[in-house]
Scaffold this active site. Structure first.
Site, PDB file in Angstrom:
ATOM      1  N   ARG A  38      -5.219   0.625  -7.089  1.00  0.00           N
ATOM      2  CA  ARG A  38      -3.994   1.184  -6.503  1.00  0.00           C
ATOM      3  C   ARG A  38      -3.416   2.322  -7.339  1.00  0.00           C
ATOM      4  O   ARG A  38      -2.719   3.193  -6.823  1.00  0.00           O
ATOM      5  CB  ARG A  38      -2.911   0.092  -6.367  1.00  0.00           C
ATOM      6  CG  ARG A  38      -3.194  -0.963  -5.310  1.00  0.00           C
ATOM      7  CD  ARG A  38      -1.911  -1.760  -5.046  1.00  0.00           C
ATOM      8  NE  ARG A  38      -2.163  -3.020  -4.359  1.00  0.00           N
ATOM      9  CZ  ARG A  38      -2.239  -3.150  -3.034  1.00  0.00           C
ATOM     10  NH1 ARG A  38      -2.117  -2.096  -2.258  1.00  0.00           N
ATOM     11  NH2 ARG A  38      -2.447  -4.332  -2.481  1.00  0.00           N
ATOM     12  N   GLU A  53       3.862   3.985   6.118  1.00  0.00           N
ATOM     13  CA  GLU A  53       2.652   3.152   6.044  1.00  0.00           C
ATOM     14  C   GLU A  53       1.578   3.938   5.300  1.00  0.00           C
ATOM     15  O   GLU A  53       1.515   5.175   5.393  1.00  0.00           O
ATOM     16  CB  GLU A  53       2.228   2.804   7.493  1.00  0.00           C
ATOM     17  CG  GLU A  53       0.882   2.157   7.678  1.00  0.00           C
ATOM     18  CD  GLU A  53       0.774   0.741   7.127  1.00  0.00           C
ATOM     19  OE1 GLU A  53       1.130   0.539   5.958  1.00  0.00           O
ATOM     20  OE2 GLU A  53       0.300  -0.142   7.867  1.00  0.00           O
ATOM     21  N   ASP A  54       0.726   3.220   4.571  1.00  0.00           N
ATOM     22  CA  ASP A  54      -0.332   3.892   3.824  1.00  0.00           C
ATOM     23  C   ASP A  54      -1.433   4.403   4.752  1.00  0.00           C
ATOM     24  O   ASP A  54      -1.777   5.579   4.739  1.00  0.00           O
ATOM     25  CB  ASP A  54      -0.923   2.970   2.737  1.00  0.00           C
ATOM     26  CG  ASP A  54      -1.356   1.595   3.279  1.00  0.00           C
ATOM     27  OD1 ASP A  54      -1.197   1.321   4.500  1.00  0.00           O
ATOM     28  OD2 ASP A  54      -1.867   0.790   2.474  1.00  0.00           O
ATOM     29  N   PHE A 112     -14.147   3.071   3.418  1.00  0.00           N
ATOM     30  CA  PHE A 112     -13.128   2.267   2.760  1.00  0.00           C
ATOM     31  C   PHE A 112     -12.524   3.066   1.625  1.00  0.00           C
ATOM     32  O   PHE A 112     -13.214   3.479   0.702  1.00  0.00           O
ATOM     33  CB  PHE A 112     -13.673   0.929   2.264  1.00  0.00           C
ATOM     34  CG  PHE A 112     -12.547  -0.022   1.994  1.00  0.00           C
ATOM     35  CD1 PHE A 112     -11.978  -0.745   3.038  1.00  0.00           C
ATOM     36  CD2 PHE A 112     -12.014  -0.141   0.723  1.00  0.00           C
ATOM     37  CE1 PHE A 112     -10.897  -1.578   2.804  1.00  0.00           C
ATOM     38  CE2 PHE A 112     -10.925  -0.977   0.495  1.00  0.00           C
ATOM     39  CZ  PHE A 112     -10.367  -1.691   1.540  1.00  0.00           C
ATOM     40  N   ASP A 120      -5.580   1.785  10.509  1.00  0.00           N
ATOM     41  CA  ASP A 120      -7.006   1.549  10.733  1.00  0.00           C
ATOM     42  C   ASP A 120      -7.164   1.198  12.212  1.00  0.00           C
ATOM     43  O   ASP A 120      -7.299   2.077  13.056  1.00  0.00           O
ATOM     44  CB  ASP A 120      -7.440   0.422   9.791  1.00  0.00           C
ATOM     45  CG  ASP A 120      -8.935   0.195   9.757  1.00  0.00           C
ATOM     46  OD1 ASP A 120      -9.585   0.481  10.772  1.00  0.00           O
ATOM     47  OD2 ASP A 120      -9.456  -0.270   8.739  1.00  0.00           O
ATOM     48  N   GLY A 166       0.766  -1.240   0.000  1.00  0.00           N
ATOM     49  CA  GLY A 166       0.000   0.000   0.000  1.00  0.00           C
ATOM     50  C   GLY A 166       0.798   1.291   0.000  1.00  0.00           C
ATOM     51  O   GLY A 166       0.312   2.313  -0.464  1.00  0.00           O
ATOM     52  N   LYS A 198      -7.105   6.521  10.539  1.00  0.00           N
ATOM     53  CA  LYS A 198      -8.557   6.482  10.775  1.00  0.00           C
ATOM     54  C   LYS A 198      -8.906   6.692  12.240  1.00  0.00           C
ATOM     55  O   LYS A 198     -10.068   6.942  12.565  1.00  0.00           O
ATOM     56  CB  LYS A 198      -9.142   5.150  10.291  1.00  0.00           C
ATOM     57  CG  LYS A 198      -9.273   5.058   8.779  1.00  0.00           C
ATOM     58  CD  LYS A 198     -10.077   3.825   8.391  1.00  0.00           C
ATOM     59  CE  LYS A 198     -10.247   3.740   6.885  1.00  0.00           C
ATOM     60  NZ  LYS A 198     -10.761   2.406   6.476  1.00  0.00           N
ATOM     61  N   ASP A 209      -5.746  -0.331  -2.023  1.00  0.00           N
ATOM     62  CA  ASP A 209      -6.503  -1.205  -2.923  1.00  0.00           C
ATOM     63  C   ASP A 209      -7.800  -1.690  -2.312  1.00  0.00           C
ATOM     64  O   ASP A 209      -8.010  -1.635  -1.090  1.00  0.00           O
ATOM     65  CB  ASP A 209      -5.669  -2.444  -3.250  1.00  0.00           C
ATOM     66  CG  ASP A 209      -5.586  -3.400  -2.044  1.00  0.00           C
ATOM     67  OD1 ASP A 209      -5.169  -2.940  -0.968  1.00  0.00           O
ATOM     68  OD2 ASP A 209      -5.968  -4.568  -2.180  1.00  0.00           O
TER      69      ASP A 209
HETATM   70  P1  IMP Z   1      -4.642  -1.968  10.815  1.00  0.00           P
HETATM   71  O1  IMP Z   1      -3.686  -3.050  11.188  1.00  0.00           O
HETATM   72  O2  IMP Z   1      -6.048  -2.262  11.259  1.00  0.00           O
HETATM   73  O3  IMP Z   1      -4.180  -0.596  11.267  1.00  0.00           O
HETATM   74  O4  IMP Z   1      -4.768  -1.981   9.239  1.00  0.00           O
HETATM   75  C1  IMP Z   1      -3.818  -1.409   8.430  1.00  0.00           C
HETATM   76  C2  IMP Z   1      -3.873  -1.993   7.040  1.00  0.00           C
HETATM   77  O5  IMP Z   1      -5.203  -2.323   6.618  1.00  0.00           O
HETATM   78  C3  IMP Z   1      -3.389  -0.951   6.045  1.00  0.00           C
HETATM   79  O6  IMP Z   1      -1.995  -1.014   5.859  1.00  0.00           O
HETATM   80  C4  IMP Z   1      -4.145  -1.317   4.786  1.00  0.00           C
HETATM   81  O7  IMP Z   1      -3.446  -2.304   4.070  1.00  0.00           O
HETATM   82  C5  IMP Z   1      -5.448  -1.915   5.283  1.00  0.00           C
HETATM   83  N1  IMP Z   1      -6.530  -0.902   5.264  1.00  0.00           N
HETATM   84  C6  IMP Z   1      -7.129  -0.348   6.332  1.00  0.00           C
HETATM   85  N2  IMP Z   1      -8.087   0.524   5.964  1.00  0.00           N
HETATM   86  C7  IMP Z   1      -8.081   0.531   4.605  1.00  0.00           C
HETATM   87  C8  IMP Z   1      -8.856   1.260   3.618  1.00  0.00           C
HETATM   88  O8  IMP Z   1      -9.734   2.086   3.894  1.00  0.00           O
HETATM   89  N3  IMP Z   1      -8.555   0.982   2.316  1.00  0.00           N
HETATM   90  C9  IMP Z   1      -7.586   0.098   1.943  1.00  0.00           C
HETATM   91  N4  IMP Z   1      -6.855  -0.586   2.838  1.00  0.00           N
HETATM   92  C10 IMP Z   1      -7.097  -0.373   4.161  1.00  0.00           C
HETATM   93 MG    MG Z   2      -1.227  -2.201   4.138  1.00  0.00          MG
END
Ligand code: IMP
Ligand code: MG
Length: 184
Positions: free
Chosen positions: A175, A110-111, A162, A114, A55, A142, A169
């Site tokens: 992407r 990091e992208d 989302f 969440d 990402g 987020k 993606d």
């Molecule tokens: P976390 O571990 O819950 O913080 O999730 C992080 C990862 O989930 C990110 O690096 C993304 O790959 C994916 N992700 C979370 N939210 C989104 C979104 O809105 N769109 C696309 N990918 C997401």
């Molecule tokens: Mg990711």
């Protein structure tokens, strides 16, 4: 003549609900982050920028071109098991940087954050490799986790939708979009 790229873009434009961040907004913010990061390190820190794939690939490519101190780039591929796959919620490293982190100023790119689970599992494992410093630059946050992981640099607070594009993606699609949008 209609290029494949133009056709893909039109399909994507129909699927997306709302543009959350335009290419211009992303460019402005990435430039500002590059300036801040350049000021936060000294050349002798031997900055190592590690992108979390997939990402972060576009964000990282744009960001490093806005950083004016010497740096090196590596990547890391982490896969987190979704709920139900295993009970542990473990993060597995599919590609581990070949560069040694010891004594380096490490910046993880990091992208989007969440729940924050990925980084919370990953950071202690990287810290164990004795970098001189370990910081995170996330394009989007987020702010959904119960106890927030607060990276040193965040591009934007993200809506709880989302999001796709600029590296993000949905099932590997979208992407390549130069903007970030929420999906229908
Ligand atoms: P976390 O571990 O819950 O913080 O999730 C992080 C990862 O989930 C990110 O690096 C993304 O790959 C994916 N992700 C979370 N939210 C989104 C979104 O809105 N769109 C696309 N990918 C997401
Ligand atoms: Mg990711």
């Amino acid at each position: 003549m209609t290029s494949v790229a133009a056709r893909d873009r039109r399909l994507a434009d129909r699927a997306v609900r709302r543009v959350a961040f335009t290419a211009e907004e992303l460019g402005d913010r990435v430039r500002a982050l590059g300036t801040e990061i350049s000021a936060a390190y000294r050349p002798e820190d031997r900055l190592l920028v590690i992108g979390l794939l997939k990402g972060s690939f576009i964000f990282l490519a744009d960001l490093v071109r806005e950083i004016t101190i010497p740096l090196q780039v590596d990547f890391l591929v982490a896969a987190s098991y979704g709920a139900g796959t295993t009970s542990s919620g473990d993060v597995r490293l599919l590609y581990d940087p070949s560069t040694s982190l010891a004594g380096r100023a490490v910046l993880i790119v990091e992208d989007i954050i969440d729940s924050g689970t990925t980084l919370k599992k990953l950071l202690p494992r990287l810290q164990a490799r004795a970098p001189a410093s370990l910081e995170v630059c996330a394009l989007l946050h987020k702010r959904l986790g119960t106890d927030h992981l607060e990276p040193r640099w965040v591009g934007f607070n993200a809506p709880n939708e989302f999001l796709v594009g600029y590296g993000l993606d949905h099932a590997e699609d979208f992407r390549h979009l130069p903007y970030i949008a929420s999906l229908e």
